[in-house]
Design an enzyme around this catalytic site. Structure first.
Site, PDB file in Angstrom:
ATOM      1  N   GLY A  13       0.808  -1.221   0.000  1.00  0.00           N
ATOM      2  CA  GLY A  13       0.000   0.000   0.000  1.00  0.00           C
ATOM      3  C   GLY A  13       0.837   1.264   0.000  1.00  0.00           C
ATOM      4  O   GLY A  13       0.436   2.283   0.553  1.00  0.00           O
ATOM      5  N   ALA A  16       3.352   3.106  -5.170  1.00  0.00           N
ATOM      6  CA  ALA A  16       3.124   2.343  -6.397  1.00  0.00           C
ATOM      7  C   ALA A  16       1.819   1.560  -6.314  1.00  0.00           C
ATOM      8  O   ALA A  16       0.993   1.619  -7.233  1.00  0.00           O
ATOM      9  CB  ALA A  16       4.306   1.400  -6.657  1.00  0.00           C
ATOM     10  N   GLY A  49      14.001  13.935  -0.300  1.00  0.00           N
ATOM     11  CA  GLY A  49      14.479  15.042  -1.130  1.00  0.00           C
ATOM     12  C   GLY A  49      13.661  15.410  -2.321  1.00  0.00           C
ATOM     13  O   GLY A  49      13.581  16.592  -2.675  1.00  0.00           O
ATOM     14  N   HIS A 257      23.537   4.590  -0.097  1.00  0.00           N
ATOM     15  CA  HIS A 257      23.368   6.049  -0.081  1.00  0.00           C
ATOM     16  C   HIS A 257      24.536   6.665   0.676  1.00  0.00           C
ATOM     17  O   HIS A 257      24.896   6.176   1.752  1.00  0.00           O
ATOM     18  CB  HIS A 257      22.050   6.408   0.598  1.00  0.00           C
ATOM     19  N   ARG A 273      23.196  17.807  -0.092  1.00  0.00           N
ATOM     20  CA  ARG A 273      24.290  18.141  -1.005  1.00  0.00           C
ATOM     21  C   ARG A 273      23.763  18.895  -2.223  1.00  0.00           C
ATOM     22  O   ARG A 273      24.425  19.777  -2.738  1.00  0.00           O
ATOM     23  CB  ARG A 273      25.027  16.861  -1.426  1.00  0.00           C
ATOM     24  N   SER A 410      13.218   7.507  -7.712  1.00  0.00           N
ATOM     25  CA  SER A 410      12.471   6.381  -7.125  1.00  0.00           C
ATOM     26  C   SER A 410      11.010   6.725  -6.886  1.00  0.00           C
ATOM     27  O   SER A 410      10.128   6.013  -7.362  1.00  0.00           O
ATOM     28  CB  SER A 410      13.122   5.897  -5.835  1.00  0.00           C
ATOM     29  N   VAL A 411      10.725   7.803  -6.163  1.00  0.00           N
ATOM     30  CA  VAL A 411       9.300   8.132  -5.967  1.00  0.00           C
ATOM     31  C   VAL A 411       8.652   8.456  -7.307  1.00  0.00           C
ATOM     32  O   VAL A 411       7.481   8.192  -7.533  1.00  0.00           O
ATOM     33  CB  VAL A 411       9.054   9.284  -4.965  1.00  0.00           C
TER      34      VAL A 411
END
Lengths: 662, 248
Positions: A13, A16, A49, A257, A273, A410-411
């Site tokens: 949930g 995606a 971010g 990361h 950064r 990614s998001v």
């Protein structure tokens, strides 16, 4: 036997899964979302971010478009990505972000006029255009040519997930909370849903569906230190693997990361950064320009993580009781900026480190963060081998990221893949081939297998402690399948994981014998599954004798396009097998829009494929010819590698972009 | 879990335990000893207990970074997020209990998801824009940058339920929407994309289960882990709703 029928079963949930749910609902299909936790608590909420979309509204994004985003993504992937998928993605990202804006995400906006920013440790003045005032703004991120990462302060994933979940409420999406899918129901190469366990009552439920979507995120928790939420344990990948039919892709592609805090491994966003923060060593010296004079702190994630590790190996790390670390300095950004745009980071520093990042440096080191690998699917999100099984988001490998994902992709991928896969699933549901025919006796058989496994765990005596096995697995992954890898350590890791896998068959659930809510039982069956997933990662890493993106072999430092421009494919054909089975899927250079080249970091160590120069000249010739004919960038792109026909019609439209066609 | 704090404290963590699925069980306190480590949080301490003392102990952690809102519980009687509570900020004797008012799953695990979903459905916490059909190819609607920031400020709620547990009013009025609900209404009221009128908001919260029920004890504001401006938003919504009721 409790059975629930639905058109589409969605496991997971997060962003995606919810986007698939609202998409199939819109097309008039019924769906159920299974989730371990309330959807708003999914790991998507931890994305800080931002989301990449080539809107080009800010003056620092001028000239950005789908082409530049595509090129950054392919370079970032070290040419491992599927270029058609990357094209589909970059074309749809602006649509996805505008959709989210419409559903309520309060994206940070462009403010006309002057503002101060920190670039390369210097204060500069940026002047935003009047006409762009109030449009969605973006910040800089690693590995990108333009400022393309759109955000809401540093709570981007949170805002996106809340808007998405609220949209799911609005659309009356049925959500079954604290239900865990523990196996897939399948027969003759077709998936028919899943057996799920209610984590509160312990009841097993069979969900029968025409299409099943796994959107359960990554498998970072097979490592002892990870930025991932503790529920990111790879169970989605494991249940796909356990079918013996579905395949996993590129499982060894694991991202570290650069900046998680020490020791707890909580993320501080790349936005630190991107907004001008610096990496410093024990002497307070800014070392990244020495290694990467061009991109410095904003090189791609895999590169920065390796450079940091190299620098610490030279004795330049800060000693601590938790091992060496480096410093992230965001004090130069100023308090006002931190309290507005990096407030989660500030809270994390205050709560977990007891420091004020506007005054003090943050102790950081590279930490497991993202799973590029996952359930192998085609560009429509469907398994190539198990009909009716779909997957998207971090759980899947359709394969947008290849061997290294760019920050902010990614998001963006979750919502783009969700909106596309929802359409492909709907098309499937509207076709005759989606009709169901499975005998209930077979469903019962799957149910009984799971019930027997659980009963066995609870009655077992003198067995193994799941915690002991799991901790050992985590340590092996951390020390031998980490940022830098070598054949000797990887072989050791595979051997020991193989042994752990055998021992895991003998797990006993100590003391806690309840069939209902029982964390010890959950840990027992998940540990068995996690060890299998860990084996696919370690074995994939051992066999891949090259370095590509985040997979970095000290004994094979070259990227070997001659032999290794291919995807690792893993299956587990028989449950009694001691090891997974590996095979490979060629990545065709001759159909690439962007043939393999140099990423621009360090020395070029590429072993080129003989097809590369041939394809490159073909691409160059087409480019030259069409440019002289005055063709548009869209026509040129289409001549090099057509993809538009693969997209659902509703998403084929050209994106309006400020300064280009507006 | 390596080096210990200098004073080598052994924490005594007392937990209110109860398994509603076990007919034999009844609510009781149980105390566990945990050797304190540097930087230890209640997340680490509770997992230590589960791994070394009692693996049936139930609790809810997800992000363990103070972001997702899963792990709210009463720490020495005060609602807060356990994952980001450092043990060094607490005395050696620590008492933990599940948040009150929510359905208990077992021990420290509570069903906040169900409560929050009910609230969101009741307040329809989504953008209402009947007139506006989206064409996602087109440039997005503009928004004043300061307004976007202001909406984000209220959007930061993590639905942890601390404000509900800290609320005096809800003890007496079980259908009270709580600070979490009023903050959400304030968020959508502020958002120009939402076309609901003041009258429509009034229908929803212009009563004693809404903004006029709040007794202004403001426990919510004291315990909110995200420092949301709950007091000023409740006061603001009350003024707006009062204005609306006078207008009509």
């Amino acid at each position: 036997m409790k059975v629930i029928y639905t058109d589409v079963l969605i496991i997971g949930g997060g962003l995606a899964g919810l986007r698939v749910a609202t998409g199939v609902k819109e097309r008039g299909h019924d769906c159920v979302v299974l989730t371990l936790v309330p959807p708003k608590r999914s790991h998507s909420s931890a994305a800080q971010g931002g989301m990449q979309a080539s809107l080009a509204n800010s003056v620092m994004g001028e000239g950005d478009n789908e082409d530049v985003h595509f090129s950054d993504t392919i370079k970032g992937s070290d040419w491992g990505a599927d270029q058609v998928v990357a094209r589909m993605f970059t074309h749809c990202a602006p649509k996805a972000i505008r959709e989210l804006a419409h559903w309520g995400v309060p994206w940070s906006r462009v403010h006309r006029g002057d503002r101060t920013a920190i670039i390369n440790a210097k204060k500069v003045t940026i002047t935003e255009k009047d006409e762009a005032h109030g449009l969605i703004t973006a910040r800089d991120f690693g590995g990108t040519k333009k400022w393309r990462t759109c955000y809401t302060s540093d709570g981007t994933g949170h805002s996106m997930l809340y808007a998405m979940d609220n949209k799911a409420h609005q659309d009356k999406v049925e959500i079954h909370e604290r239900l865990e899918a523990i196996s897939l129901i399948h027969e003759n190469g077709r998936c028919y849903g899943a057996i799920a366990r209610n984590l509160m009552s312990g009841e097993l439920v069979a969900y029968i569906s025409k299409a099943t979507t796994i959107a359960t995120g990554g498998y970072g928790r097979i490592y002892s230190v990870s930025t991932n939420a503790i529920i990111c344990q790879g169970i989605g990948q494991a249940i796909a693997l356990e079918t013996g039919v579905a395949t996993l892709g590129n499982m060894e592609a694991i991202q570290f990361h650069p900046t998680a805090i020490v020791p707890v491994g909580i993320l501080t966003t790349e936005g630190c950064r991107g907004d001008g923060g610096l990496l410093l060593d024990k002497d307070g010296y800014r070392f990244m320009p020495d290694y990467e004079p061009d991109k410095k702190e904003l090189a791609s994630r895999d590169v920065v993580s390796r450079r940091m590790t190299e620098h610490m190996r030279k004795g330049k790390g800060v000693k601590s009781i938790y091992g060496d670390h480096l410093w992230l300095d965001i004090t130069i950004l100023g308090r006002e900026h931190i309290e507005k745009n990096l407030r989660e980071v500030k809270e994390i520093c205050e709560n977990f480190l007891g420091i004020d990042p506007a005054e003090e440096w943050i102790p950081v080191r590279p930490t497991q963060h993202y799973s590029m690998g996952g359930i192998r699917t085609d560009y429509r999100g469907e398994s190539q081998t198990l009909k009716g099984l779909y997957s998207c988001g971090e759980a899947a490998c359709w394969d947008l990221h290849g061997f290294n994902r760019l920050g902010g992709n990614s998001v963006s991928e979750t919502v783009v893949a969700g909106m596309l896969v929802a359409e492909y699933i709907s098309d499937y549901l509207e076709s005759a081939e989606s009709h169901l025919s499975i005998h209930t006796a077979n469903v019962e058989k799957f149910m009984k297998i799971e019930q027997d496994k659980i009963d066995a765990l609870l009655v077992k005596e003198n067995g193994e402690d799941a915690y002991v096995l799991r901790r050992r697995m985590e340590e092996i992954m951390m020390s031998d399948v980490g940022i830098f890898r070598n054949g000797e350590d990887l072989q050791k890791a595979v051997d020991e994981l193989k042994e752990l896998h055998q021992r895991a068959k003998n797990i006993e659930v100590f003391r806690s014998k309840s069939h209902a809510a029982n964390p010890a039982l959950v840990n027992a069956y998940r540990t068995q599954k996690m060890i299998k997933v860990a084996l696919t990662v370690a074995l994939g890493a051992l066999l891949r004798t090259e370095s590509r993106g985040a997979h970095s072999r000290e004994d094979f430092p070259e990227r070997d396009d001659a032999n290794w421009l291919k995807r690792s494919i893993t299956t587990w054909p028989n449950s009694e097998d001691e090891m997974p089975t590996m095979s490979y899927e060629e990545i065709s250079i001759s159909s690439m829009e962007m043939p393999p080249g140099f990423r621009g970091y360090g020395k070029d160590l590429t072993i080129h494929n003989e097809v590369t120069p041939i394809r490159q000249s073909a691409v160059d010739a087409t480019l030259k010819e069409l440019e002289t004919q005055g063709k548009s960038r869209f026509e040129i792109q289409n001549a090099l590698m057509p993809f538009m026909d693969k997209l659902p019609k509703k998403y084929q439209g050209r994106n309006e972009r400020f300064g280009e066609n507006v | 879990m390596s080096t210990q704090e200098q004073n080598n404290r052994v924490l005594k963590i007392s937990i209110l335990r109860f398994d509603p699925h076990d007919p034999e069980d009844f609510p009781h306190m149980e105390t566990f000893e945990v050797p304190e480590a540097v930087g230890m949080t209640l997340f680490i301490a509770l997992n230590y207990i589960r791994e070394h003392h009692d693996n049936s102990l139930k609790f809810d952690f997800v992000c363990r970074a103070g972001i997702c809102g899963s792990c709210s519980m009463l720490v020495n009687g005060k609602p807060t997020l356990a994952c980001r509570t450092l043990t060094k900020t607490l005395e050696e004797n620590i008492t933990l209990a599940p948040l009150p008012l929510f359905e208990l799953i077992g021990d420290l695990s509570i069903y906040t998801g169900k409560w929050m979903r009910g609230l969101n459905e009741r307040l329809e916490t989504w953008i209402h824009d009947k007139s506006n059909e989206l064409n996602s190819d087109k440039l997005e609607e503009r928004m004043e940058p300061a307004l976007a920031d202001e909406i984000y400020e209220l959007d930061r709620c993590v639905e942890c339920g601390c404000c509900v547990a800290g609320c005096g009013t809800i003890q007496m009025r079980e259908n009270f929407v709580g600070a979490v609900g009023l903050n959400k209404v304030a968020r959508y009221h502020l958002d120009p994309r939402d076309e609901r009128t003041d009258e429509e908001f009034y229908e929803m919260i212009g009563n004693e289960d809404g903004v006029f029920g709040c007794m202004t004890l403001l426990g919510c504001e004291d315990v909110c882990p995200k420092d949301l401006p709950l007091q000023s938003k409740i006061a603001y919504m009350r003024r707006m709703m009062l204005k609306t009721s006078l207008k009509n």
